[in-house]
Design a protein around this motif. Sequence first.
Motif, mmCIF file in Angstrom:
data_model
loop_
_atom_site.group_PDB
_atom_site.id
_atom_site.type_symbol
_atom_site.label_atom_id
_atom_site.label_comp_id
_atom_site.label_asym_id
_atom_site.label_seq_id
_atom_site.Cartn_x
_atom_site.Cartn_y
_atom_site.Cartn_z
ATOM 1 N N ASN A 98 -0.866 14.177 1.724
ATOM 2 C CA ASN A 98 -1.316 12.961 1.026
ATOM 3 C C ASN A 98 -0.368 11.786 1.201
ATOM 4 O OD1 ASN A 98 -3.759 14.037 -0.004
ATOM 5 N ND2 ASN A 98 -2.559 15.129 -1.552
ATOM 6 N N ILE A 99 0.250 11.696 2.367
ATOM 7 C CA ILE A 99 1.091 10.556 2.706
ATOM 8 C C ILE A 99 0.302 9.706 3.697
ATOM 9 C CG2 ILE A 99 3.221 9.770 3.807
ATOM 10 C CD1 ILE A 99 4.491 12.441 2.987
ATOM 11 N N GLY A 100 0.042 8.464 3.335
ATOM 12 C CA GLY A 100 -0.601 7.545 4.258
ATOM 13 C C GLY A 100 0.374 7.210 5.378
ATOM 14 N N VAL A 101 -0.123 7.063 6.589
ATOM 15 C CA VAL A 101 0.735 6.813 7.746
ATOM 16 C C VAL A 101 0.283 5.537 8.441
ATOM 17 C CG1 VAL A 101 1.554 7.724 9.943
ATOM 18 C CG2 VAL A 101 1.002 9.289 8.086
ATOM 19 N N GLU A 102 1.216 4.630 8.661
ATOM 20 C CA GLU A 102 0.965 3.420 9.439
ATOM 21 C C GLU A 102 1.975 3.384 10.572
ATOM 22 O OE1 GLU A 102 -1.468 1.232 9.170
ATOM 23 O OE2 GLU A 102 -2.307 2.216 7.405
ATOM 24 N N VAL A 103 1.486 3.292 11.793
ATOM 25 C CA VAL A 103 2.341 3.317 12.976
ATOM 26 C C VAL A 103 2.327 1.928 13.621
ATOM 27 C CG1 VAL A 103 2.702 4.393 15.230
ATOM 28 C CG2 VAL A 103 1.818 5.752 13.328
ATOM 29 N N MET A 104 3.510 1.433 13.953
ATOM 30 C CA MET A 104 3.653 0.132 14.619
ATOM 31 C C MET A 104 4.982 0.112 15.351
ATOM 32 S SD MET A 104 4.141 -2.012 11.075
ATOM 33 C CE MET A 104 2.813 -1.136 10.277
ATOM 34 N N ASN A 105 5.238 -0.922 16.134
ATOM 35 C CA ASN A 105 6.544 -0.982 16.777
ATOM 36 C C ASN A 105 7.609 -1.200 15.699
ATOM 37 O OD1 ASN A 105 6.888 -3.808 16.311
ATOM 38 N ND2 ASN A 105 5.877 -4.301 18.216
ATOM 39 N N SER A 106 8.848 -0.877 16.013
ATOM 40 C CA SER A 106 9.910 -0.905 14.998
ATOM 41 C C SER A 106 10.157 -2.283 14.398
ATOM 42 C CB SER A 106 11.200 -0.305 15.559
ATOM 43 O OG SER A 106 11.029 1.086 15.747
ATOM 44 N N PRO A 107 10.171 -3.383 15.187
ATOM 45 C CA PRO A 107 10.354 -4.688 14.547
ATOM 46 C C PRO A 107 9.270 -5.008 13.522
ATOM 47 C CG PRO A 107 10.840 -4.856 16.876
ATOM 48 C CD PRO A 107 10.253 -3.492 16.654
ATOM 49 N N ALA A 108 8.020 -4.722 13.846
ATOM 50 C CA ALA A 108 6.925 -4.969 12.902
ATOM 51 C C ALA A 108 7.041 -4.051 11.687
ATOM 52 C CB ALA A 108 5.575 -4.775 13.595
ATOM 53 N N ALA A 109 7.449 -2.811 11.901
ATOM 54 C CA ALA A 109 7.612 -1.869 10.794
ATOM 55 C C ALA A 109 8.697 -2.350 9.826
ATOM 56 C CB ALA A 109 7.944 -0.481 11.333
ATOM 57 N N CYS A 110 9.788 -2.877 10.356
ATOM 58 C CA CYS A 110 10.868 -3.396 9.499
ATOM 59 C C CYS A 110 10.365 -4.554 8.640
ATOM 60 C CB CYS A 110 12.049 -3.850 10.343
ATOM 61 S SG CYS A 110 12.967 -2.527 11.143
ATOM 62 N N ARG A 111 9.659 -5.492 9.247
ATOM 63 C CA ARG A 111 9.147 -6.642 8.502
ATOM 64 C C ARG A 111 8.144 -6.197 7.436
ATOM 65 N NH1 ARG A 111 9.129 -8.536 13.811
ATOM 66 N NH2 ARG A 111 6.875 -8.230 14.000
ATOM 67 N N THR A 112 7.233 -5.327 7.806
ATOM 68 C CA THR A 112 6.213 -4.851 6.873
ATOM 69 C C THR A 112 6.852 -4.097 5.714
ATOM 70 O OG1 THR A 112 4.630 -4.706 8.694
ATOM 71 C CG2 THR A 112 4.092 -3.490 6.674
ATOM 72 N N TYR A 113 7.829 -3.259 6.026
ATOM 73 C CA TYR A 113 8.542 -2.505 4.993
ATOM 74 C C TYR A 113 9.183 -3.453 3.981
ATOM 75 C CZ TYR A 113 12.166 0.502 2.957
ATOM 76 O OH TYR A 113 12.981 1.184 2.095
ATOM 77 N N ASN A 114 9.861 -4.476 4.449
ATOM 78 C CA ASN A 114 10.527 -5.402 3.534
ATOM 79 C C ASN A 114 9.527 -6.107 2.615
ATOM 80 O OD1 ASN A 114 13.052 -4.756 4.467
ATOM 81 N ND2 ASN A 114 13.298 -6.590 5.701
ATOM 82 N N VAL A 115 8.383 -6.511 3.162
ATOM 83 C CA VAL A 115 7.373 -7.181 2.347
ATOM 84 C C VAL A 115 6.817 -6.220 1.293
ATOM 85 C CG1 VAL A 115 5.052 -8.197 2.383
ATOM 86 C CG2 VAL A 115 6.744 -8.891 4.097
#
Length: 117
Positions: free
Chosen positions: A85-102
């Motif tokens: 039950n863990i949702g997974v979103e895959v993206m390149n690392s720079p985009a993942a860092c930005r999305t995580y911070n938001v």
Amino acid sequence: MRLNEITYNNAVPVDGYGPGFFRIGGEVFEGRVLTGPSGTANWGGYDDRTALLDLADDIDVLLIGTGADLTHIPQNLRSALEDANIGVEVMNSPAACRTYNVLLSEGRRIALALLPV
């Protein structure tokens, strides 16, 4: 304009990244990294699924940064995370860092697993 101070719960934001490293909460980590509500540590990569599954009670979504380019994660890893039950979103690392911070600034229950750029 209204300004709000951003506060982070137990997790800390990604401050920066570069070739082979990530700076998270002011500390530099070389190579693969996992960060979230339980802290930040080096990560064993796609084969280290136990570290990711251990987050199941603390997060709703796991962002996976696949390095400089977007690539697919192994299907057995995706299936194991979804079964927990863990949702997974895959993206390149720079985009993942930005999305995580938001999402972190919004108080979301998230974690971030990163492969270096």
